[in-house]
Design an enzyme around this catalytic site. Structure first.
Site, short mmCIF file in Angstrom:
data_model
loop_
_atom_site.label_atom_id
_atom_site.label_comp_id
_atom_site.label_asym_id
_atom_site.label_seq_id
_atom_site.Cartn_x
_atom_site.Cartn_y
_atom_site.Cartn_z
N GLY A 27 0.77 -1.14 0.13
CA GLY A 27 0.06 -0.09 -0.10
C GLY A 27 0.82 1.15 -0.01
N CYS A 48 -16.65 6.49 -25.69
CA CYS A 48 -18.26 7.01 -25.82
C CYS A 48 -18.88 7.49 -24.60
CB CYS A 48 -18.92 6.00 -26.75
SG CYS A 48 -18.35 6.17 -28.15
#
Ligand code: LLP
Length: 481
Positions: A270, A391
């Site tokens: 992390g 799109c």
């Protein structure tokens, strides 16, 4: 130059929009005398000409160096406190057989979290003993495969898995080492979807349930309890969450030591990286030193030996190594009404990829930066938004950065720090072919994962035969060849 009012607060107009901040770019990236971006001696234009765009460009030596640095730092720091460390590369960040080999050659272990990732690591020839297997919903088939393959450790994520793994190990007459993943309840300072140890999420079991779970693990002859595990989240810049998590785990570890040996403790990954010039990541030596200090002092306080500590960084090993190279297709100046009064121009620069090769901006509102790659320019820096060709309006690659104002169609753009969770989370949305991954080292560029072709896109479509009938001759009613 004054800031464009549409720019986020943190983004200041640069005096030079060609600069490549060392914190964001890979170690061997730079500008040639001509002003062109190059990496390990290969220019952006040469890469685009040979391999096309979009393209993931990996600085191989950078990955190897970061992997080696992680191993050296954790070895050194835990050696200093009388113990040892294991660094697992979290394969989910970016896995291919080549990358698996680079990191294992640097002395890392690998963490995989699906049968697919396991297959890649095994195909790379990684010794299964160096693999850890993760996942909150491993299928029985995955557990069986991992046990049969001889993976070094399986990380148990829920109580129900204890019996599943014990059974699989017994069936194959093996003693399987396991860790137990805990939800330590620590809130990491990161995007909500990237925080994995707050209470209300799916990973791990609670600290309260752990003693009973460990007793159950210990009751099985086919299991060997290696230790506790916690991963508090991803893209974390501050160490306080890790410190708190280590404290909570070690208190439990000390309690559980009364019931038997516990050789290891896994504190997860992390570690954050810089995506823009204003991000400051903790350097790996600093992280390793802080981990060793807190583990050693807590162990001293608890009066227990320092266990072998495992960590699982993914992003910090591969993230900065890679940039994505795009070609500019269209450019639009869009007039945007400001909240109080007036308008400002946001320059939309469309590239030939988008959310299919980098979903992180759309998914996490992640910030990235962008640079002109085929040339440098002294034109006045202009605020841009780099968008893709999909799109939907959320198809954004770089929310905001400044590019030289003379950017034109045909220019190449490079978006740095896309090595982690870029290719790994790529999709075929709108039937875009996923780009190739090219590794560059010492002046040589080679494909390590080829790009998809239109044939690939059609290859699984059962109705896409040459004459419109099922091309997959021999497909039975069950769909099996
Ligand atoms: N260990 C475990 C158990 C994990 O779940 C992860 C990441 C890691 C290690 C490695 O974390 P890293 O060092 O790479 O931060 N797709 C998101 C990140 C999801 C991380 C999932 N688990 C993103 O693009 O930011």
């Amino acid at each position: 130059m004054s800031a464009n009012p549409l720019a986020p607060e943190w983004l200041k107009p640069p005096t030079d929009a060609n600069v490549l901040p060392a914190t964001v770019w890979s170690q061997n990236a730079g500008r040639a005398e001509s002003g062109m971006l190059e990496v390990a001696g290969v220019s952006a234009s040469a890469l685009a000409a040979e391999f096309g765009t979009p393209l993931y460009v990996v600085d191989e030596a950078d990955v190897r160096a970061r992997a080696a640095e992680a191993r050296e730092c954790f070895d050194r720091e835990f050696g200093r406190v009388g113990s040892a460390a294991k660094v697992y590369y979290a394969g989910k960040a970016f896995l291919s057989t080549q990358i698996a080999r680079w990191v294992t050659e640097a002395g890392l272990y690998i963490d995989v979290c699906s049968a697919g990732e396991l297959a890649v690591a095994l195909a790379a020839g990684v010794d299964p003993i160096r693999l850890g297997f993760h996942g909150n919903n491993k299928s029985l088939a995955e557990i069986d495969r991992a046990v049969r393959a001889g993976v070094g450790v399986i990380v148990i994520d829920s109580l129900i898995e204890i019996e599943r793994i014990a059974d699989a190990a017994a069936r194959h007459s093996r003693v399987q080492s396991v860790r137990l993943r805990l939800n330590s309840g620590v809130h990491a300072h990161t995007h909500e979807y990237l925080a994995t140890a707050r209470e209300d999420q799916k990973f791990g079991i609670t600290l309260a349930d752990a003693p009973a779970a460990v007793a159950r693990i210990r009751s099985h002859d086919s299991l060997r309890f290696l230790g506790l595990h916690s991963h508090i989240g991803s893209q974390i810049f501050e160490s306080d969450g890790f410190v708190e998590s280590a404290k909570r785990l070690l208190a439990l570890h000390a309690e559980l030591l009364r019931g038997g040996p516990i050789p290891e403790l896994n504190l997860g990954g992390g570690f954050g990286i810089a995506y823009t010039s204003v991000d400051t990541a903790l350097p790996t030596p600093e992280i390793a030193a802080r981990f060793a200090n807190i583990v050693a002092s807590e162990c001293a306080r608890l009066g227990i030996p320092v266990p072998v500590v495992a960590v699982e960084p993914g992003r910090s090993i591969v993230g900065p190594s890679t940039f994505t190279l795009y070609e500019v297709g269209t450019i639009k100046d869009v007039e945007v009404t400001l909240p109080h009064s007036g308008t400002a121009i946001r320059k939309y620069v469309s590239v030939d990829g988008g959310m299919s090769d980098n979903i992180r901006t759309a998914l996490y509102a992640a910030d990235y930066s962008v640079r002109l790659a085929n040339r440098a320019s002294t034109a006045q820096p202009t605020l841009v938004r780099v968008v893709g060709k999909h799109c939907e309006s959320g198809d954004i690659v770089v929310l905001a950065d400044y590019l030289p104002g003379d950017v034109v169609p045909g220019d190449l753009l490079a978006v740095p720090a896309t090595g982690a969770y870029g290719w790994a989370m790529a999709s075929n949305y709108n039937y875009l072919a996923r780009p190739a991954v090219v590794a560059v080292c010492d002046g040589v560029a080679r494909v390590i994962v080829r790009g998809e072709t239109e044939a690939d896109l059609l290859s699984r479509d059962a109705g896409a035969g040459p004459d419109g009938v099922n091309a997959a001759a021999g497909v039975t009613e069950e769909g099996a060849p």
